[in-house]
Structure formats: structure tokens, C-alpha cells
Scaffold this motif. Sequence first.
Motif, short mmCIF file in Angstrom:
data_model
loop_
_atom_site.label_atom_id
_atom_site.label_comp_id
_atom_site.label_asym_id
_atom_site.label_seq_id
_atom_site.Cartn_x
_atom_site.Cartn_y
_atom_site.Cartn_z
N MET A 113 0.87 4.38 -2.50
CA MET A 113 0.62 5.82 -2.11
C MET A 113 1.56 6.50 -2.60
SD MET A 113 -2.28 4.95 -0.60
CE MET A 113 -2.68 6.77 0.43
N GLU A 114 2.88 6.35 -2.54
CA GLU A 114 3.83 7.18 -2.87
C GLU A 114 3.66 7.88 -4.30
OE1 GLU A 114 6.33 8.27 -1.11
OE2 GLU A 114 6.10 6.79 0.76
N GLY A 157 -8.01 9.57 -7.29
CA GLY A 157 -6.80 8.96 -6.76
C GLY A 157 -7.30 7.56 -5.93
N LEU A 158 -7.76 6.51 -6.61
CA LEU A 158 -8.29 5.31 -5.63
C LEU A 158 -6.83 4.46 -5.61
CD1 LEU A 158 -11.39 4.53 -7.66
CD2 LEU A 158 -11.03 5.35 -5.32
N ALA A 168 -0.56 16.77 0.35
CA ALA A 168 -1.76 16.13 0.38
C ALA A 168 -1.77 14.67 0.04
CB ALA A 168 -2.86 16.76 -0.26
N LEU A 169 -2.08 13.78 0.94
CA LEU A 169 -1.74 12.38 0.68
C LEU A 169 -3.10 11.80 -0.40
CD1 LEU A 169 -0.20 10.33 3.67
CD2 LEU A 169 0.35 10.25 1.31
N ALA A 178 1.65 21.94 0.58
CA ALA A 178 0.98 21.19 -0.62
C ALA A 178 0.90 19.74 -0.39
CB ALA A 178 1.66 21.52 -1.92
N LYS A 209 0.95 -1.14 0.01
CA LYS A 209 -0.09 0.24 -0.03
C LYS A 209 0.76 1.27 -0.09
CE LYS A 209 -3.37 2.22 2.92
NZ LYS A 209 -3.73 2.25 4.29
N ASP A 210 1.88 1.15 0.63
CA ASP A 210 2.83 2.39 0.81
C ASP A 210 3.40 2.66 -0.34
OD1 ASP A 210 4.18 2.37 3.92
OD2 ASP A 210 2.41 2.67 3.60
N ASN A 246 -0.25 14.25 -6.82
CA ASN A 246 -1.10 15.53 -6.10
C ASN A 246 -0.15 16.69 -5.89
OD1 ASN A 246 -3.21 13.93 -6.38
ND2 ASN A 246 -3.18 13.14 -4.35
N VAL A 247 1.02 16.62 -5.24
CA VAL A 247 1.86 17.61 -5.24
C VAL A 247 2.20 18.47 -6.23
CG1 VAL A 247 4.14 18.58 -4.20
CG2 VAL A 247 2.94 16.71 -3.18
N ALA A 289 0.74 10.40 -4.03
CA ALA A 289 1.10 11.57 -3.39
C ALA A 289 1.88 12.54 -4.01
CB ALA A 289 1.66 11.16 -1.90
#
Lengths: 238, 364
Positions: A9-10, A34-35, B200-201, B198, A5-6, A16-17, A13
Motif C-alpha cells: 500500500m505504501e 491502483g490494485l 488518498a490511500l 492530498a 499488504k502494508d 497518488n499523492v 499511496a
Amino acid sequence: MRQPKDQIMEPVASNNVEESINNTGSASVLQKNGLTRRDLLWCAGGAAVTLGLGAAIKAFGSEDVLRPPGGQNEDRLLALCLRCQKCTEACPRHAIVPLGTESGFITMRTPTMDYHLGDCDYCVEENDGIPLCVAACPTEALHLGEEATRNNTVIGEPLLIKNWCLAYRLTRCRDCYDVCKLDAIRLDSADRPHIEWDKCNGCGECEHVCRSMTAGTPVPGATHRAIIIVPMGQGGEM
Amino acid sequence: MAEKTTETPLESADAQETPKQPKKPAKKAAKKHDNRSPLSKLRSYTPLLVVLVCAIAFVANVPLGNISSFGWEAISAICPVGSLSVFLASKVFVPRILISLVIAVVLILLFGRAFCSWICTVPLVQKMLNIRSISIEDQRKDAKMRERKSRKKNTNKKASTEVNTVAEDADSAVSVALSQEERAEISQQMAQVANSHACALHSPKKWDSRHVVLGGSLLSAAIFGFPVFCLVCPIGLSFATVYLVLRLFTGQVSWALVVVPVMLLAELLIFRKWCYKICPVSALMSLISFGNKTFVPHINKDKCIETTKGKTCSRCNTVCPEGINLHDYSAGKFGINDCIKCRRCVDACPTKAITMPFLPPKDE
């Protein structure tokens, strides 16, 4: 479970930034949904369970049951009934009860007639012949056509078990005959009840007043009153 | 606007009765126990009140229904998922369903997902089962991940201690039995997030598994000809349990008295994140709520300590059970359309900068 999962997620994330930097902080409508992999698992599970549940419940099937007036089209009732139990609340004679698990899962919490506490007189006394359950139903799962009347709306038919009936012991009990408003019960020369099949609409008055089982049963092993209303095709005199 | 109507009369009445000096300590003492506004206190009782009203109506033979269809005869607010399901299942056009659906949509447009925090019985049952507010757990996990991510960076200690003190007197409504350590951990991570602004996960998802369950239920209803979700809906099951218990008093006992509560408990205990992962009612309401512009929490930028002093706070974000970021909707876990109008952010804001006005203020 947590390690992968990590890893997923990276990148999400970091995307998004980047995006939020590109959009200078304002909410972007076209932002990617973002699923994570876990979210997708939930989605797949949700779709499978909802469809599987429908198929399983349908396949399990159900038995015939008595329905309140206007609920005689079983497919329509099962499709439209929200299981909100408003009809149970509305019935002034407490004759409508929600079904349990006895007759199948699909019918659970749908309304059925139970004439132990009261009968159905089509709300003639209470609401001028417009059944209150039909009026209360929020989805018209209980629905009567314009030509529907008390006499032509048949809820069920009677099952008379002579062996359990006090009158057949020549006690001259005639409560069911006295109470029937549609003259659907006739007495023979020995005051024993017989059913006039074309007159009965299954209102349950006879079952409601039947003394067998309420005032002691004449026969050991009797499981219900001597006259009861059952779904169409299951009635008779025996 | 809603806040004004409730709070100003109380305060002005207080001010008239007693001089200002002795009033202050009393108020402070009360705050220590419960710093929620009257409206928020009311919110914790409204679901119980709804159950009570429905139970009384059931006993009194008044066909008022329950929250799956609340109303009188043709005019009722039917659960929108239920009305769509029965329409697809029956393929029959029923005017009173359309009327009820319109009523439901108007209510959702007006109040958003307020149903979820003000009326729904599921959080009530969850509270009884002591199921922890899942958003808190999620936020802890998120915080841990953020920690791993930014472990290399040495964070500003000043900021972390500041948020620590804020978290100390955390909102009672959300402060589930978190140990001091855990709390400190969260606040530390929150500070880190605030530092790298900024970062946000999650971006708010347009759809998630709830929407898939909604789609699956409606499709299933259309294929198999009955409202599939209504049979297992925990809201319906909780009312069914109440009715079954009430029917015991008239001597009607059935196996359903075991089956119905067991189903309800099993659903909520197995799927502890029911509201966030499964509930199709919340999914449908969140979709309709894209059009909701009333009672949206609003930050007064002249009061907020983040915008005025540049300090890190994010308390409104921390207490939000939906993980909405009021400062930047796109940085939250869910978007503002998922706001359940619970007013936790209003209560939590240290400078009272957040209000939930009827209409969004025109300035700014």
C-alpha cells in the motif's frame, strides 16, 4: 497477510499523492488503476471460479426432463433460460414448476411439467391456443415456430403401468380415455386403455385425472400414477 | 429536484398547521431517533416492497417476474448481466432481449447504480444475516493504516476533537455497533486525512475484481452454453427461496427448498464483501454509469463548511458506503460512477449542502 499488504500500500499511496499534486487536484482520467496484491488475488479467484463453475456444472450433466411447449430444444432452453420462473407464474393450470436438484444442477430452477395440479391444453381455453408461458418468457427460451400447433408440439410420451392401472383390474375405470382430447387412448373389448402413439402430444390430461395413487393404489409399492408423461424415448406400456 | 418535491410540501403543511414556536422541540426530538429524510426512510423499505409485489404476482398467477426480468411479455427490464449471458450462451439474436437490454441501459443511464440501494434484495438478506456494512470495516482499516503512516507527525488536536463531535451523532443508517473507542479512532484518523489533504490511500479504480467476475461469467457462458452466473446469483436465489416457500402452500415440496437457501446463505456469509468484490451486476452497472449525469450528489460550495470555513468535516465521505469522495472524485475509494444514490451523504451533511438534483446545476 496484513504485513505485506502494508508494504504494497505504501508506494501506491505515495504515487497518488504525487499524481494528485501534479494534476493540481483535478481528477486525472489516465490515473493508474491502483490494485493491491489482495485485489489481484480476488480477480484471479473470480476468473477461476466463474470458469470452473461453468465447466463443473456442465460436466455434472443433467437428465432428460419434460419441458413446457416451446422448450423442446434442450440446448436452446438451457442457454436462454434466465431461471426467472415467469412461465411458472403464467401457467393458468399450475402445470409448470421449477426443477429442483433432482435432475442435475444445470437444470435447477428451469421449468418442467408437473401434471399433478393441472394439464397443458396449450392454452386453447385460456388464450386461444397461444401458450401463456411462451408469451411470458422474456428471453424466448420457450419459443414456438409459426407452424407449431398443439398436435405437433410433443412435450413427452406416456408410460402406462398396467399392473398399477385400475382398468386392468377390470374395474371399468376409463377416466383417461374420457378426458383425452386427441383420441390418443383407445379402449379394448374389456375397457382397458391402450395408447395410440402417433396421436399423443404429452399434454398430461390422462396423468392429471388418473385415479391410481389419488384414490388409493391397487398395488403396494406403486410410486406414481398408473399413466404418466415421461421424456421422449422413456414411454411405453408395461 | 427530487428533494424539493418530497420535502417542501411536508414542511409547508407543517408550518400552516402549527405556529413555529412549539414545532421546534418536537422536530428535534424526532431527529434524535432518526434524522433521515423521508426518501431515505422509504429506501429501507423498497426492496421489501419489491419482494412483496413479486410474491403477490406469483400467488396471483400474474407473470410479472422478479427483478431478474421484471415486466410484461416482450417489454421487461431484464438483468443486463442475464441478458448478455444468455445472448453469448445461445448465440441467437432474440429481439425481446435487445429491447429489454436497451430498457435496462436507459434506466442505468438515468439512475446510475440506484438499483443497488433501492431494489436489490441482497442488502436485505445481508441485513437479516447481520453482515456489517463492509465499507465501515474498510474505512477502519484504512484509518489504521493512515495512523501508522502519519504516526510520526503530531496532528492538530483541535481538528481531531472537532470531527469527534461530528462523528458522535453519526448517521443511524451507517452507525453499525461501533464502540465509542472505535468511533473516536475513526474520526481521529479522518481528521488526519483531512489535514494532509492530498493523502488518498486509494485512487478510484477503473476496474476491480467485480469486473473480472463479470468478464469470467460472460466468457464462461459463451464457452459452456448456459448463463453460468444466473445459476448462483444471490438475487435470483433470494426470489427462488420466496417462490419455494410460497409453493409449500400448494403442497409442492422439494429438496430445492434446502439447497437454494443454503446456497444463498453460503455465498453471502463466505463472501461478506459480495457487493464490492464479486457482484458482476454492480460491475456492469458501474461501467454503464460512467454515462450517468442525473441524480448525481452535488455539494453547494456556499454551504459546505469545508469550502466556506475551511474546517475539516468529510462526513459525506465517511458515511458513503462506496467510499466516494464528493469533494475530489479522484481521491475516493470508488469513483462517482459507483454512486448507489442512497442519499446517506445528503442526510449526513451537517449544513445540508448536498443535494441530488435531477440535472447538475449549471453554475460553478
